[in-house]
Every structure is written in C-alpha cells, then in structure tokens.
Design an enzyme around this catalytic site. Structure first.
Site, short mmCIF file in Angstrom:
data_model
loop_
_atom_site.label_atom_id
_atom_site.label_comp_id
_atom_site.label_asym_id
_atom_site.label_seq_id
_atom_site.Cartn_x
_atom_site.Cartn_y
_atom_site.Cartn_z
N ASP A 1 24.78 44.79 46.92
CA ASP A 1 23.85 45.61 47.43
C ASP A 1 22.39 45.19 47.38
OD1 ASP A 1 23.49 48.16 48.40
OD2 ASP A 1 23.72 49.23 46.60
N ASP B 1 27.41 50.12 43.32
CA ASP B 1 27.16 51.33 42.60
C ASP B 1 27.96 52.48 43.13
OD1 ASP B 1 25.42 51.81 44.56
OD2 ASP B 1 23.62 51.73 43.36
N ASP C 1 31.59 51.35 47.75
CA ASP C 1 31.89 50.01 47.38
C ASP C 1 33.17 49.76 46.64
OD1 ASP C 1 29.09 49.65 47.95
OD2 ASP C 1 28.27 50.27 46.06
#
Length: 892
Positions: free
Chosen positions: A328, A629, A633
């Site tokens: 990410d 996070d 995800d």
C-alpha cells in the site's frame, strides 16, 4: 448482477426501494423486510471447538518427525530422551494452539466495526434504532462523528466528508455529493455512496439504505476473508516434501537391507531386526524438528527487535523467499502526513524542506537552493499569513516529541508551513468566516490586521482564479496572467501534488462576508504544492530490495498521477503506466497474468482487485508478500504467502489476517525482515546439511559392518547418544549463526526449489561416506587388528568418538554454505566454540564416567587414541574445504 445504485438518480433509487425520503418506511413494511433480508449484522461463521483445534495442531510434519523419534527412542528403552522429545512436541502444539484461529478473530474484528445505533425515519417519525433493525429502504440521517450503519445512497448532503480508509486504504477524506457517477467507478470514486463501517468526519446528510449485513460492501469483504483458503508456508511445504522423501528412503533402505540379510546372508531374524531398527534410528535426525523450532523462535526474537512481529512461527522465514512485495502507498511507503513541498508566487518558485507536521525545515529558492526569509518577498509573506489565518487546523507537540494534527490533513500541512517560517503564532482576530464547502471549493476569513481588515481566501486553484483579477509581484499588484497560472497548476499537479491557491483582498468597510458578496477582485498570492511525501528510508529499502531480486509493486486507492509521482521518487518501476481498478475489472485471466508481470503501479483499486493481483502473482509462480492497514486489505493479506499488517495505523481485522505485523508501519522494516528470513533459511539449510551426514555415516557404518560380516560397529543406544549430543550442542550453534555476506545480493529462491539442491545432496553423501569410512576404519583398527586392546567396547568407544569429532570439525566447514570457512568470519560466532567445548566434555564423560559405561557400552580409551581421533576430524575439515573450493571453481 447486483443493482448499481451509484449510477442512478435519487428519484430512481427512491422508486426502486419503494420508500419515501420524508416519511421513510412504515413500521409494517420495515418489519416485513427485516424477515426478508434478515438482521443488519454479519453472519456467524463455523467455528472449530477448542479440542478439535488442539488436535489439529498435531497435523504437522515437524510434529510427525518428533513423534516418530519419540516412539523409536521409547522402543529402545531411552525413556529420558523420549520424555524430552514429547516435551518439545507439547511446547510446539501449545504455542500453535494459542496463536491459531486468526481467521475467526478477523471476522470478529469486522463485526466490531459495525455501528450499534442509527437515526432513521420510520412512519414519518425520527427515531433512534438498533442498527441490526435497519433494512433496505430505511431513510437514515448522518452527522459528524457518526459511523455509517449500512450501505446507503446519499439523497441530501451538506458539506459531507467521509473517512473511508477502512474500505479504500486511503486516509484522505472523501467529499460526498448526490449526483450519479459512472458505472465503472471503484469504491473510492463513488462519491454519492456511504458504506457500512466508515465514519462521517464532517457535515451532515440524509440517505436511503440500499444494502445491509452480508450484502453490504463490508459483508462482501467478510465473505472474501472466509473464502480465502489457508495456505501453507514455503518452509513447511519443503519440510513436508523433505520429510516424506526421507521417510520413504529410510523404510526402503531398512526393508531392503532386512531382505538382503535374510535371503543372501542367512542372518538370524532377531539380529536382522536389531540391525534394521539400528538403520532406522541412525537415519532419522531426531534433533532436526527441535532445532528447526529453535531456529525459527530465535528468528522471531531477532525480527521483533527490528520492528517485525511474527504471528505464526513457520512464517518467520517466508519473507526470505518472497520475490515480489505488494505494498500500500499511504503510511507504508509514505508518511501519511501531508506536507507542502513547493510554493509558487508570481515571480519566484520555492522549495520547502522537512516532512510531516513538524514545523521544521527551510524555504529555499528553487533555482539556486538559497535559503530565504519570508520577509524578503511580499507575496511569499502574505501567502504564509493566508495559509495560517484562513485555517481551522492546528498542530501540537506531544510529550514524546512528535507533532500531532488536529483537523484536516491539508490544512495541517499549511499550518506546518507557516511554522517553518516562524508564523505559527500568526493568528489575527477573525471577524467572520465562510467555511469550506464542496459546492464552492474554498474557505474565506475576514481578519483584523492592525488598523486594517483583509479577506484571506484559499482553496481549489481553478475556483480561486475565478475570483482573482490581479497577482502580487515585487512592486505590487499587477494584472493576473491567467493562462500562465493554469499552466503552472497543471505542472504542479503532474508531479502528484495537491494544489492549493491563496489570495487576499482589502475589506476595511466590511463587517461580515458571504458567498454572494465576495466579488471577483482578489489578488492572487500564489500556489502551494502538497503531497504525502515518501519516507526517506524507504527509498534505500526499495533499492536494496531490487539488489536482492525482489520486485516492489504499489497497490493504492490513490489517483494515477499522484501514485506515479510517488513511485518514481521511490525508485519503483514506472516505465509502464499505472493500471486502474476499473481496467483490471475488464481484463481476462490471461491478461491479468501478463499485466502483473509488466506493471508495478495499480491505482483506484477495490478489495477484490488486491486479492486478484496476489492470486495472479502466485499463478505466475512467484511468492508474494502483501502489506495493508485497512479492512479492505484483509482478504489479500490472508491469501498472500505472507501478509504484513501495519501495527500503528492498521485495523485489528488486518492484523489478525496477517502473519507479520510491523510495529513502526515502515516498509524499510520489511526489507530488514527479508534479511532475517534469508539468514534463518540459510541456518536451516546448514542444520540439515550438518545433521544428515551424521545420520548417513551411522547408517553406512551399520550397513557396511553387516555386509562385511562384522559385529555392529556402533550400537543403537550409542547412535541415539550421537544424535542427541549433536543436536543439543553442535547443531544448536547453527541456530545463532550470523548473516552471511552478500545475503541480499542473491536472487530469491524459486517457489518450488527443493530445500536441498543437488550440490548439498552431494555434500551430504560425500561427508557421510567420508566420516562413516573413518569411523569404520577406526573400529576395524581396534576390533579386527587388535590395536588398543582389541575389545568390542573399546572399539565402539573409539568409533563413536571418531564420528563425533569428525562431525565437530565438519561444523566449522558447514558454517559457510557459499564460501570458504578459512576466513576471519569463522570467529564471529563464539557460541559455536563454547558448544564444541561442551561436546568434548560430554564425550569425555561418555568415555570415562563409570556410570555411563554400562549405560552405553563404553570403555576407557588410551590417550594415543585421541590423537588418532583428532587427526581424523582435522582431515574431514581439510577434505571438505578442498571439495568446496573445487566445486566453486567448477561452478564458475
């Protein structure tokens, strides 16, 4: 196909749901729909009871090897060793049992994200309802601080901003509106929708519920997590395959030898059975599972010191094998703290140093990097004043020295900018305010400056330009060069910066300000370029990853321009243009497999896109790591070969779905963990390459002795002794072996690469024959040729010591798998020399202690025998190092 509510006008939504925006549903209709759709909660998944979960912990090849060793030790009457092995089994099982069940915990974590209550309109009355009672068609009202109770289509909004990082992974607030959006829009672009589990950060709204419970977006993610199959770590797959092959080889060899002795040598059945058992005992590395567990456990401790917490023990070496890391952007590769990096005035461009919300950094001219004072330029000084005064955010230094933001990230960046120019305390009296609204895209304040009043204006540059007729130059205001500013805006935005414009206007006669009375005669002060900057250490970490043959892929909910700019700064491959989630949705499976090979930046993605990308990488034969996070995800983290969650800003759902948690949310810590993972795998290979030659030598001695018609040169109980002391001393030294040089210059291991390749199999066979031949020769010298008294006990004692000391010298060689051990690095593990000394003491006790002699069938040996034994051991070291040298030359 599900209804695409985001593409409809509000009137169509109301009509399709058969509801009324003013009256809501009638209680009767709501009750019927509650029966039809069920409560607004996530379904309970199937749970395994504690007993079944406990028993399943034994379903592990490491445990099978330990239990087999315990059974054989028990059959040979070695009850102490049996008890020790069973204790190791129970420790492994209990640790796994405590850590097990992460999928169930992840689902529980998602349930905790749901709202408990909601304000709804039922039968024309506004009332507070239990969120579980909400149904499609219910009209709900939202205000700042509310958690959205279900998926809703917005009907009316007033300055509504929603924090959707739980679903999109991006922390920037989303401005909401009510107009339809494109059918292909990803979640982050559906600005007319509100999703269950997200939070209203500003404003208020009315919306109609379109999906509840498992039918909502968060319910889909919940289902995706539940459906993702549990995967086995690469290490366990390889150990499983290795254990299967080893077990098969042992059984075949023992059975073949038994048959040969019975039919070709006419041995007694009892003698043959003892010999076959001896072969089995000799070839099973009883200490291997325990040593593997210790190696992994020590690796967990080392990783924890480098900010990486491992949640599942076998996963500790997985990072050492990954060939691609999907990351990410926000908070992992970047700081997740908006920062002003450039200022553009009419006559000068400036670069701004520092990062994050700390008011630390300098302002320099872009052309020659000369530090300047804001008072040197009137436009710059007034722009900084505008940035600080026309602002509702603030930054404060906490006790630990970090700077914390109160308010909008973009406004916080402007406050930090003012602080860098020593203007943090510039707070002139504010007489009136026009707050920021998405409809107008600007904020204005009427301020008292000494004896005059001014209006400070800041906001979207295209809107601010509409309200400006002049620009501020060194000699005062001049006519606005609109086209030049538009060009500069595009250039700044093209670098991935969010552009904010600042303007000023005299207002001595005004007592208040409104949208309609602002006028279009403002003076433009300049533009600021704001971005969430890359972490400094991440740039070096990505360079190190590339050197180690690891590809880094950025998967983000951000826009393509920003993602491309950040990726370029970080050193991620940007030759291929970013691919959007909408484009991924249109691709075939074959196209997706090709795209993940050629592209490294993916933008505006949904949760299913991240999962698809991980699966595509794995289908390409790559071992994939995935960071995250947000709850969005979690499915991809669970599916990846190793999921990596953020420990500071990550949700509990994400942490429970991951194998590893970063305590500092820093990508650089992943690369440190890769180093540890590769070192752990090296040490495991060293351990196997060290232990198996001892087992091979023992089996060779027994087989050769029987084929030659000799008495067993080493008894089964002595074999157990050798295996035990080798495991608890010499092999233990390899668990703390430091990282080898150039470990991060080697390419990643192949996903299907055997734990021991041909080179190491050859070395195991070579050393087995070498040390086994020396052991058999020492036994023959005493027992057949009468040296040192010629007694069986003496011969076996010398044979055992020859095998052990030969293996002790072999330890010095095996400590370097890929290079010569004749270097200064041989001294960098003092624990190995301490354990070698401990082994010598154990062997002296094995040989001379009176109570040990009847237990193991040993006898005292003369001092001259130790010279012979030491010479044999040193010979092993020299011969193996020579073999390693010749092998390296041939490889070159």
């Amino acid at each position: 196909m599900s209804t695409q509510w985001h593409t409809m006008k509000t009137e169509e939504v109301i009509q399709n749901l058969e509801t009324d925006p003013e009256q809501g549903l009638s209680p009767e209709t709501a009750g019927q729909r509650l029966q039809d759709y069920g409560p607004n909660r996530l379904p309970e998944g199937k749970k395994r009871g504690p007993l079944l979960r406990f028993l399943l912990q034994f379903h592990n090849v490491l445990i099978y090897l330990l239990l087999a060793a315990a059974v054989i030790a028990g059959a040979m009457g070695e009850w102490i060793e049996t008890a020790v092995i069973l204790a190791v089994v129970m420790v492994n099982v209990l640790v796994s049992f405590i850590q097990e069940g992460k999928a169930e915990k992840a689902l529980e974590g998602i349930k905790n994200m749901l709202s408990l209550e909601a304000r709804a309109i039922r039968g024309g009355k506004r009332q507070t309802l239990d969120a579980e009672e909400l149904v499609p068609g219910d009209v709900v009202q939202l205000q700042s601080g509310d958690k959205i109770p279900a998926d809703i289509r917005l009907l009316r909004v007033k300055n509504l901003r929603v924090e959707e990082s739980a679903l999109t992974g991006e922390s920037t607030e989303v401005e909401k509106q009510t107009e339809p959006v494109d059918a292909q829009s990803v979640l982050g672009d559906r600005t007319n929708m509100g999703y269950s589990g997200t939070t209203v950060s500003y404003g208020e709204a009315t919306g109609v519920i379109i999906a509840t419970g498992e039918h909502a977006e968060i319910g889909r993610i919940n289902q995706m997590i539940a459906e993702v199959e549990e995967k086995t770590t690469p290490l366990l797959r390889k150990i499983d395959r290795f254990g299967t092959l080893l077990s098969g080889a042992i059984l075949v060899l023992a059975a073949g030898f038994f048959a040969f002795g019975y039919f070709a040598r006419d041995y007694e059945l009892e003698e043959l059975f003892l010999a076959a058992i001896s072969i089995v005992v000799a070839m099973i590395p009883e200490g291997l599972p325990a040593i593997l567990t210790i190696t992994l456990a020590l690796g967990v401790q080392r990783m924890a010191r480098r900010h990486a917490i491992i949640r599942r023990l076998p996963s500790v070496e997985t990072l050492g094998a990954v060939s691609v890391i999907c990351s990410d952007k926000t908070g992992t590769l970047t700081r997740n703290e908006m920062t002003v990096k450039e200022i553009l005035t009419a006559e000068q461009d400036y670069a701004v140093g520092g990062s994050g919300y700390a008011p630390e950094g300098t302002i320099t001219t872009a052309e020659n990097d000369r530090e300047i004072s804001p008072t040197d330029n009137q436009a710059l000084q007034q722009l900084l004043q505008c940035a600080r005064a026309c602002n509702n955010a603030d930054i404060q230094q906490s006790q630990d020295g970090t700077w914390q933001l109160e308010g909008s990230p973009t406004e916080g960046a402007l406050v930090a900018l003012a602080g860098k120019a020593d203007m943090h305390d510039f707070r002139p009296e504010r007489i009136n305010t026009i707050p920021f609204e998405s409809e107008h895209k600007y904020m204005a304040t009427l301020n008292q400056l000494d004896d005059s009043r001014v209006i400070f204006l800041k906001g979207a540059p295209e809107k601010i330009l509409e309200l400006c007729s002049q620009e501020l130059a060194a000699d005062g205001p001049r006519k606005l060069q609109r086209d030049r500013w538009l060009s500069r805006m595009e250039e700044t935005a093209g670098r991935g910066h969010r552009v904010i414009a600042c303007a000023i206007k005299s207002a001595d006669s005004l007592e208040g300000i409104e949208h309609d009375s602002l006028g279009a005669d403002f003076t433009l002060l300049g533009l600021t370029g704001i971005i969430d900057p890359p972490r400094d250490e991440v740039i070096d970490a990505i360079a190190e990853a590339k050197e180690a043959g690891i590809r880094v892929i950025m998967i983000t909910g951000d826009h393509a321009i920003t993602a491309h700019a950040i990726a370029s700064q970080l050193g991620i491959d940007t030759e291929a243009e970013p691919v959007s989630g909408a484009e991924l949705s249109q691709m075939s499976d074959d196209d997706l497999l090709e795209v993940v090979r050629s592209h490294s930046v993916f933008v505006r993605t949904n949760p299913e896109h991240k999962l698809q990308l991980v699966q595509a990488l794995q289908k390409n034969g790559l071992l994939a790591g995935m960071t995250g996070d947000g709850v969005n995800d979690a499915p991809a983290l669970k599916r990846a070969d190793i999921g990596i969650a953020m420990g500071i800003k990550g949700t509990e759902v994400t942490k429970e779905a991951a194998e590893m948690v970063l305590t500092d949310d820093n990508f650089a810590s992943i690369i440190h963990a890769v180093e540890e993972g590769r070192t752990i795998y090296d040490n495991i290979k060293k351990t196997i390459t060290f232990l198996l030659p001892a087992n091979g030598a023992e089996a060779m001695v027994i087989i050769a002795g029987m084929l030659l018609g000799m008495t067993l040169p080493i008894s089964p109980v002595q074999i157990l002794w050798v295996n035990m002391v080798s495991a608890v001393t010499l092999a233990l030294a390899l668990t703390v072996e430091p990282m080898e040089q150039a470990v991060m210059q080697r390419p990643p291991r192949g996903a299907n690469e055997a734990i021991l390749g041909p080179e190491f199999l050859w070395r195991i066979i070579f050393v087995s024959l070498l040390s086994g031949g020396l052991t058999l020769g020492a036994f023959s010298l005493v027992y057949r040729f009468g040296w040192a008294g010629g007694q069986l006990e003496t011969a076996r004692t010398i044979a055992v010591n020859t095998l052990v000391i030969a293996h002790t010298f072999y330890l010095l060689s095996v400590r370097r798998l890929h290079g010569s051990s004749l270097t200064r690095t041989i001294l960098n593990n003092p624990i190995s020399f301490m354990l070698m000394g401990a082994l010598v003491l154990l062997q002296l006790g094995f040989t001379y202690l009176p109570f040990m002699q009847p237990l193991f069938g040993t006898a005292p040996i003369p001092a001259a025998a130790w010279g012979l034994i030491a010479a044999a051991g040193f010979g092993v070291f020299v011969i193996v190092e020579t073999e390693k040298f010749l092998t390296r030359q041939l490889r070159r």
